[in-house]
Write a protein that holds these residues in place. Structure first.
Motif, short mmCIF file in Angstrom:
data_model
loop_
_atom_site.label_atom_id
_atom_site.label_comp_id
_atom_site.label_asym_id
_atom_site.label_seq_id
_atom_site.Cartn_x
_atom_site.Cartn_y
_atom_site.Cartn_z
N ASP A 179 0.82 -1.21 0.00
CA ASP A 179 0.00 0.00 0.00
C ASP A 179 0.86 1.26 0.00
O ASP A 179 0.55 2.24 -0.69
N ILE A 180 1.98 1.24 0.73
CA ILE A 180 2.89 2.39 0.72
C ILE A 180 3.52 2.56 -0.65
O ILE A 180 3.64 3.68 -1.17
N VAL A 181 3.92 1.47 -1.25
CA VAL A 181 4.56 1.51 -2.57
C VAL A 181 3.59 2.08 -3.61
O VAL A 181 3.97 2.93 -4.43
N GLU A 182 2.34 1.63 -3.59
CA GLU A 182 1.34 2.12 -4.54
C GLU A 182 1.05 3.60 -4.31
O GLU A 182 0.93 4.38 -5.27
N ALA A 183 0.91 3.99 -3.05
CA ALA A 183 0.64 5.40 -2.74
C ALA A 183 1.79 6.28 -3.23
O ALA A 183 1.58 7.36 -3.80
N HIS A 184 3.02 5.83 -3.01
CA HIS A 184 4.18 6.59 -3.45
C HIS A 184 4.23 6.70 -4.96
O HIS A 184 4.52 7.79 -5.52
N TYR A 185 3.95 5.62 -5.65
CA TYR A 185 3.96 5.61 -7.12
C TYR A 185 3.01 6.68 -7.66
O TYR A 185 3.37 7.51 -8.51
N ARG A 186 1.78 6.67 -7.15
CA ARG A 186 0.78 7.61 -7.65
C ARG A 186 1.10 9.05 -7.25
O ARG A 186 0.84 9.99 -8.02
N ALA A 187 1.66 9.24 -6.07
CA ALA A 187 2.04 10.59 -5.64
C ALA A 187 3.12 11.15 -6.55
O ALA A 187 3.10 12.34 -6.91
N CYS A 188 4.07 10.31 -6.94
CA CYS A 188 5.13 10.76 -7.85
C CYS A 188 4.55 11.15 -9.20
O CYS A 188 4.93 12.18 -9.79
N LEU A 189 3.64 10.34 -9.73
CA LEU A 189 3.03 10.66 -11.01
C LEU A 189 2.28 11.99 -10.93
O LEU A 189 2.38 12.83 -11.84
N TYR A 190 1.55 12.20 -9.85
CA TYR A 190 0.80 13.44 -9.68
C TYR A 190 1.74 14.64 -9.65
O TYR A 190 1.45 15.70 -10.22
N ALA A 191 2.88 14.48 -8.98
CA ALA A 191 3.83 15.59 -8.84
C ALA A 191 4.62 15.86 -10.12
O ALA A 191 5.35 16.85 -10.20
N GLY A 192 4.50 14.99 -11.12
CA GLY A 192 5.24 15.18 -12.35
C GLY A 192 6.62 14.57 -12.34
O GLY A 192 7.45 14.86 -13.21
N ILE A 193 6.90 13.72 -11.36
CA ILE A 193 8.18 13.00 -11.32
C ILE A 193 8.15 11.91 -12.38
O ILE A 193 7.15 11.21 -12.55
N LYS A 194 9.26 11.74 -13.07
CA LYS A 194 9.34 10.75 -14.15
C LYS A 194 9.64 9.36 -13.59
O LYS A 194 10.63 8.72 -13.95
N ILE A 195 8.76 8.92 -12.69
CA ILE A 195 8.91 7.58 -12.13
C ILE A 195 8.53 6.58 -13.22
O ILE A 195 7.49 6.71 -13.86
N SER A 196 9.40 5.61 -13.45
CA SER A 196 9.19 4.72 -14.59
C SER A 196 8.82 3.30 -14.18
O SER A 196 8.49 2.48 -15.04
N GLY A 197 8.83 3.00 -12.88
CA GLY A 197 8.44 1.67 -12.46
C GLY A 197 8.79 1.41 -11.01
O GLY A 197 9.43 2.22 -10.34
N THR A 198 8.37 0.25 -10.53
CA THR A 198 8.68 -0.19 -9.17
C THR A 198 8.58 -1.70 -9.10
O THR A 198 7.91 -2.32 -9.93
#
Length: 364
Positions: A179-198
């Motif tokens: 749940d923490i990993v998923e929340a972090h993933y979506r928060a990064c996308l919202y912020a415009g961070i170029k997170i590419s995977g986990t």
């Protein structure tokens, strides 16, 4: 130690109670969360109120602020003011609305960069060598701990079963705190961070996320913001995040910050000669790189568990036991990128990307 159903229920009730406050109007104001890196390689932040602007803020439009550097190990008590100069702005996934996250550099009162401001020199290197279009991609490994600093999902006494089922695992008993990993993933996308995977990593309670490709100084900025968001989200769950390369003793893979790198010349046909030339230069400054590639890296770079030995420089195609790995598909095509596998998970991305640029293209 794991979250019990009772604790989860209590947390849900608390969030429901808080939601009525989070939905209140802000009356033409926004909250700006100023974020900086402290003397120990952690993030700090504090909030201030600004007038709302429909078009948003650029870093240059934001006020310079300050903090007590004697409380963060960044200044003496008799001259404690350290100044925060905004360098990047992101939408705030925690407060939503028009609220913002502000990444800032630390500067001393005499107008010079604070000694822990590694961004300033790296930004100059990136600007000087911008014609090469340097792309970076960082793979951040980390471990989730309970408040007693024991990895989540581990038995109260002893160790879990040997590694094997945990890497990219699915199912109870294989992964924890998704749940923490998923929340972090979506928060990064919202912020415009170029997170590419986990993905889940080889040790239970260990995870990884990837950011990039990013060009130039953007790489360090985005990774630091992603780290801030990870710690901040885990805080809401009462969970600690460790980026120590070996957070628990035992026969486990250490945590790294593998760094993928390419330039415009490397990405074009015939780019392998540029990749090989760059690797040769990296080999001449192995010790200088190790010096800034993270604390306690000797506990990780042992020559075992898909690492090279800390006192040796090696490279190879598809070899995860080498200092530098050239992906097999890049070797087959004759162009692409290489991966520096030496940086530890607690290393500063500004220092990593900066010394790679300096070694390959020269100092400013």
């Amino acid at each position: 130690m794991t979250n019990s159903p009772i604790l989860v229920s209590q947390a849900g009730t608390m969030m429901a109670q808080l939601q009525k406050y989070f939905s209140l109007e802000q009356k033409g104001k926004i909250i700006a969360e100023y974020i900086w890196i402290d003397s120990e390689g952690g993030t700090r932040s504090k909030s201030r109120t600004l007038d709302e602007k429909p078009e948003g803020y650029n870093p240059e439009e934001l006020p310079i602020w300050n903090f007590d550097g004697s409380s963060t190990g960044q200044a003496p008590g008799d001259n404690s003011d350290v100044y925060l100069r905004p360098v990047a702005v992101y939408p705030d996934p925690l407060r939503l609305g028009n609220n913002i996250l502000v990444l800032a550099e630390c500067w001393d009162s005499d107008g010079t960069p604070n000694k822990y401001n590694y961004r300033h020199e790296t930004a100059k290197l990136m600007e000087a060598h911008a014609a090469h279009k340097p792309w970076f991609g960082l793979e951040q490994e980390y471990t989730l701990l309970d408040l007693d600093e024991r990895p989540y999902g581990w038995p109260p006494n002893g160790f879990p079963a040997p590694q094997g089922p945990y890497y990219c695992g699915v199912g109870a008993g294989k992964v924890v705190q998704r749940d923490i990993v998923e929340a972090h993933y979506r928060a990064c996308l919202y912020a415009g961070i170029k997170i590419s995977g986990t993905n889940a990593e080889v040790m239970p309670a260990q995870w990884e996320f990837q950011v990039g490709p990013c060009e130039g100084i953007e790489m360090g900025d985005q990774l630091w913001l992603a780290r801030f968001l990870l710690h901040r989200i885990a805080e809401d769950f009462g969970v600690k995040v460790s980026v120590h390369p070996k957070p628990i003793p035992g026969d486990w893979n250490g945590a790294g910050l593998h760094t993928n790198f390419s330039t415009k010349e490397m990405r074009e046909e015939g780019g392998m000669k540029h990749i090989e030339a760059a690797i040769a230069k990296l080999g001449t400054r192995h010790n200088e790189h190790i010096a800034v590639y993270g604390a306690d890296n000797d506990k990780r770079l042992t020559g075992r568990h898909e690492t090279g030995a800390i006192d040796q420089f090696t490279y190879g195609v598809a070899n995860r036991g080498s200092s530098i790995r050239i992906p097999r598909d890049c070797a087959a095509k004759g162009y692409g990128y290489f991966e520096d596998r030496r940086p530890a998970s607690n290393a500063c991305p500004y220092q990593i990307t900066g010394i790679i640029m300096e070694t390959i293209f020269g100092p400013v």
